[in-house]
Scaffold this motif. Structure first.
Motif, mmCIF file in Angstrom:
data_model
loop_
_atom_site.group_PDB
_atom_site.id
_atom_site.type_symbol
_atom_site.label_atom_id
_atom_site.label_comp_id
_atom_site.label_asym_id
_atom_site.label_seq_id
_atom_site.Cartn_x
_atom_site.Cartn_y
_atom_site.Cartn_z
ATOM 1 N N ASP A 20 0.892 -1.099 -0.082
ATOM 2 C CA ASP A 20 0.082 -0.148 0.061
ATOM 3 C C ASP A 20 0.970 1.237 0.073
ATOM 4 O O ASP A 20 1.491 1.987 0.995
ATOM 5 C CB ASP A 20 -0.973 -0.071 1.386
ATOM 6 N N ARG A 63 -4.938 9.553 4.071
ATOM 7 C CA ARG A 63 -4.299 8.281 4.906
ATOM 8 C C ARG A 63 -2.797 8.666 4.822
ATOM 9 O O ARG A 63 -2.202 8.594 4.002
ATOM 10 C CB ARG A 63 -4.709 7.266 3.786
ATOM 11 N N HIS A 64 -2.497 8.639 6.340
ATOM 12 C CA HIS A 64 -0.910 8.976 6.398
ATOM 13 C C HIS A 64 -0.103 7.740 6.442
ATOM 14 O O HIS A 64 -0.438 6.550 6.886
ATOM 15 C CB HIS A 64 -0.718 9.679 7.691
ATOM 16 N N ALA A 65 1.115 7.876 6.160
ATOM 17 C CA ALA A 65 2.278 6.930 6.393
ATOM 18 C C ALA A 65 2.637 7.445 7.772
ATOM 19 O O ALA A 65 2.672 8.438 8.096
ATOM 20 C CB ALA A 65 3.409 6.969 5.230
ATOM 21 N N THR A 66 3.440 6.495 8.467
ATOM 22 C CA THR A 66 3.693 4.931 8.249
ATOM 23 C C THR A 66 3.152 4.368 9.422
ATOM 24 O O THR A 66 3.290 4.812 10.509
ATOM 25 C CB THR A 66 5.288 4.922 8.415
ATOM 26 N N PRO A 67 2.548 3.279 8.890
ATOM 27 C CA PRO A 67 1.889 2.400 10.346
ATOM 28 C C PRO A 67 2.912 1.969 11.103
ATOM 29 O O PRO A 67 4.045 1.868 10.776
ATOM 30 C CB PRO A 67 1.208 1.517 9.485
ATOM 31 N N ASP A 87 0.163 4.405 -0.148
ATOM 32 C CA ASP A 87 -0.239 5.449 0.706
ATOM 33 C C ASP A 87 0.300 5.247 2.129
ATOM 34 O O ASP A 87 1.114 6.166 2.893
ATOM 35 C CB ASP A 87 -1.944 5.440 0.994
ATOM 36 N N LEU A 88 0.470 3.920 2.793
ATOM 37 C CA LEU A 88 0.699 3.721 3.981
ATOM 38 C C LEU A 88 2.299 3.781 3.951
ATOM 39 O O LEU A 88 3.017 3.815 4.903
ATOM 40 C CB LEU A 88 0.165 2.391 4.439
ATOM 41 N N ALA A 89 2.811 3.342 2.716
ATOM 42 C CA ALA A 89 4.424 3.115 2.772
ATOM 43 C C ALA A 89 4.640 4.785 2.774
ATOM 44 O O ALA A 89 6.068 4.937 2.991
ATOM 45 C CB ALA A 89 4.733 2.376 1.570
#
Lengths: 347, 347, 347
Positions: B185, C19-23, B187-189
């Motif tokens: 993903d 949607r923000h990075a980084t989980p 976006d998440l990266a």
């Protein structure tokens, strides 16, 4: 009054028991930070695989991490108004502590002695660190010089306890699980020297030096939840005789212990603390060195490990090639710590 | 002699194998401290959920944390008396490493070349980091300039190894488990750019800068159990040509890698190190910047990831908008690191 | 352009979702570092055994660690080009977060208001932190002053949201599991004061001070993966009006919260954030103090805990015995933070 003003000398009662806040679950996070702050390299505490190979279930904590966690809790109740941490005795590490265990501390007031000028007094406590089942993992005595709130206040009962000069090594023999000396790999441990290789009277200069930064000792002291304000409040410190933040004495002990790896790489577990004295204060920017002397060896009837009685002396801003030591009535001005303890070494 | 004086050039033997102390179990504690010290933001290493979504069992370590742990162990045996860390080659990350694994290092002396003045010599080692089952996780060559104890000492056998200029990307292709590029993903990266979006010759200024503090590099270097005293002893450093503590070169590599996230946010795993040079020293108070160039791209027959050959240049006290680089026979004076490596990027 | 230039004011659209990075998987390593950086001593977060005794499955994270992790992710998208972090409102901690959970953040743009000089504008976002199943753990609003790229750029749609002055405590009541107030051991917690012991209007000086070092705030801010360059780039900072690195405002909040233990030792969990303002910047070398006032108490129909509405004011380089506060149109010059929040206290 919702805030803790700390106890003054006249607030302590002989024989009273103090249950300290805050219980603390020690984790691999604490272990990593301890490693980053001091740089210990003992294989047993660094490698689960090494620890398992000789008989541990996994790597135990560095014993001084246990010590600092147990000690830190006593500060708000015992030494918030202390002027000096005078000494340690009768310290015993009862068993290895592992990540995931929760430590609590209870102290008993075992001695009280007012100073002749009635401004201060010496408080003696025996602090016992326990796991969540209430089983003791460490106990030790320390005595501190504490301010009186009111010099005129009367002291109910005074007593100076008689403390052993040396912990009997037989009392410490059971602190480790049964280990295999044969499985102890000296290449991986970083030192070929076993119990029989150390002789009484031998002195070892640990060579290396560590310069200490404000951020380091503050992070360490907070990690141990030690709240003594002299370590943290640089503004208030300007009005003290030192004019700056004072480094927690235990920080020096951990630095000296980590430096001692170079020469004592197999003295992998602490067993007892016979005596300890913070001879002079340490400040950020100072560089710490250390040397050790073998005071005694003790065969305690185990075929895996023996005990060395060691004296480790730490200095600031002077390397230890010349073994700076006691001098006249006091010490060489470079000396900051004089610690007498028992450590396990594989046979 | 109980302390480790370190090896001098004449103490090394061509072909000898050195088993280094101290094995090290790497934990989530080390990962947290690594994040706090460098600020990497690669999603694979930050989030177990993200890692699982693309095919890992959980988040692997940052590859440079593995590198530093493997490297640190070699210092007491290889580079305690080193004057300079000259270069790296033939580096290969063999598989992801996960928290809980124990790393050990063995080095083979693959080259020895005395300097013409006979005061020093270059030692070439191939260091292999392994897990507790002995399986290789990382291997690399480095060469260091080491002092001789006695300039007159004869050297038994000399040899300059022939090292590959570039690691063959096909040899690195198997280092990652089978992953899903579709599940990655972006976006998440934090970056929309995939393998096909990078072109040979492309240069990226990573924009951000990090000022380094003494406490930071000391905590990092101790975490890696790297004992080189030049990093820690500020008092002894006063008598060196720099007059101060020198920052571990690997600290610069990790800072540059973390900064490179801004532009290379999907280059989430290191595969190989082709060449590396610490061009100039870094000191506390300096600010580090970095830029990168895409030297090559390699499709290694995987449908999930491709390899970028990157060259990342780090500077001190000069931002990288103008891509400071080699200049004449040397480098722009701001350059401190020139690192040539392969990294995986999702397709 | 591979690097992230950050959004300028005209790049935001009312109602858009980012949607923000980084989980980020939060671990016991993060907890240890948080403890080392701030020194919190709340028993619930320190001891798994204490937490279990009152009804948690194990120790939850310090709520501010959750807050910083959720907040940090928003920086690259929301505040990279911010001039000031203006305020917080409508913050709610929805449930305890435990080590091992993975946090992600999504923000909605809920307001946009261009400044009259057209150089800047205020962006209002509602940020929602979620676990890996998408369940909300924390949400809050903040508004920041963001530069325009082009002063002439038109703004599609403006709106100033109406935000609650105070979060309704009934909406926060379900954030904790059912706990046992009887099992809450006030000795171990470090404070005898329960919900009924706090009265509206009561002011508490938290007494202790903490001097902040550059290494500390940088390590913290990187741990939270907050990338705002004003915190890290000392060279670029020389050309700003402050001439030096600015400390992340959240660092002040965590210091103030940790200091507040001395007086609020049983206010163990945050429930909501009503309002927050960073009144003045903090720099390394400054010493932080704090005091609090009880603004309200709320019985939310639970027999285990009640809610205190607290206002905690932090200062720099001035202790809080005189409760430095608002003054005239502004604040006493020592004040750096004014935070209004709800916290749970056992009955």
């Amino acid at each position: 009054m919702k805030t803790n003003p700390g106890r003054f000398f006249e607030d302590f009662r002989l024989g009273e028991t103090i249950r300290h806040a805050t219980p603390r679950t020690v984790t691999v996070g604490d272990v990593a930070l301890y490693t980053g702050l001091y740089g210990p390299r003992f294989a047993v505490q660094s490698s689960d695989a090494f620890a398992r190979a000789i008989g541990y279930p996994k790597s135990p904590l560095d014993d001084l991490l246990t010590f600092h966690m147990v000690f830190g809790k006593t500060v708000p109740d015992v030494s918030l108004n202390a002027l000096a941490n005078l000494g340690y005795a009768e310290g015993g590490f009862r068993r290895p502590v592992y990540p995931g265990e929760t430590l609590s501390t209870v102290s008993e007031v075992i001695g009280l002695k007012e100073s002749s000028n009635r401004q201060t007094g010496v408080v003696y406590v025996r602090s016992v660190g326990s796991d969540e089942r209430g089983e003791t993992v460490l106990s030790y005595c320390r005595w501190v010089l504490v301010r009186k709130r009111d010099p005129e206040a009367a002291i109910a009962e005074e007593h100076v306890p008689s403390l052993a000069k040396v912990v009997d090594p037989q009392d410490l023999a059971g602190a480790l699980p049964k280990l295999s000396a044969a499985a102890y790999d000296t290449d991986l441990a970083g030192s070929p020297h076993r119990f029989a290789d150390y002789a009484v009277g031998e002195k070892i200069d640990h060579v290396d030096g560590m310069t200490v930064e404000e951020a380091e000792h503050q992070i360490a002291t907070r990690l141990f939840q030690n709240t003594a304000k002299v370590h943290f409040d640089g503004l208030a410190a300007k009005d003290t005789r030192f004019g700056r933040r004072l480094i927690y004495g235990g920080h020096v002990i951990s630095l000296a212990r980590a430096l001692s790896f170079n020469g004592l790489g197999n003295a992998f577990a602490l067993a007892g603390i016979n005596a300890g004295r913070h001879v002079a204060p340490l400040f950020a920017g100072d560089t710490v060195y250390a040397w050790s002397e073998v005071l005694a060896t003790a065969d305690v009837g185990r075929d895996d490990v023996g005990l060395l009685r060691l004296r480790t002396v730490a200095t600031k801003n002077q390397s230890c090639g010349a073994f700076p030591d006691r001098a006249g009535d006091g010490y060489d001005p470079a000396v900051i710590l004089d610690l007498d303890y028992w450590a396990f070494v594989p046979k």
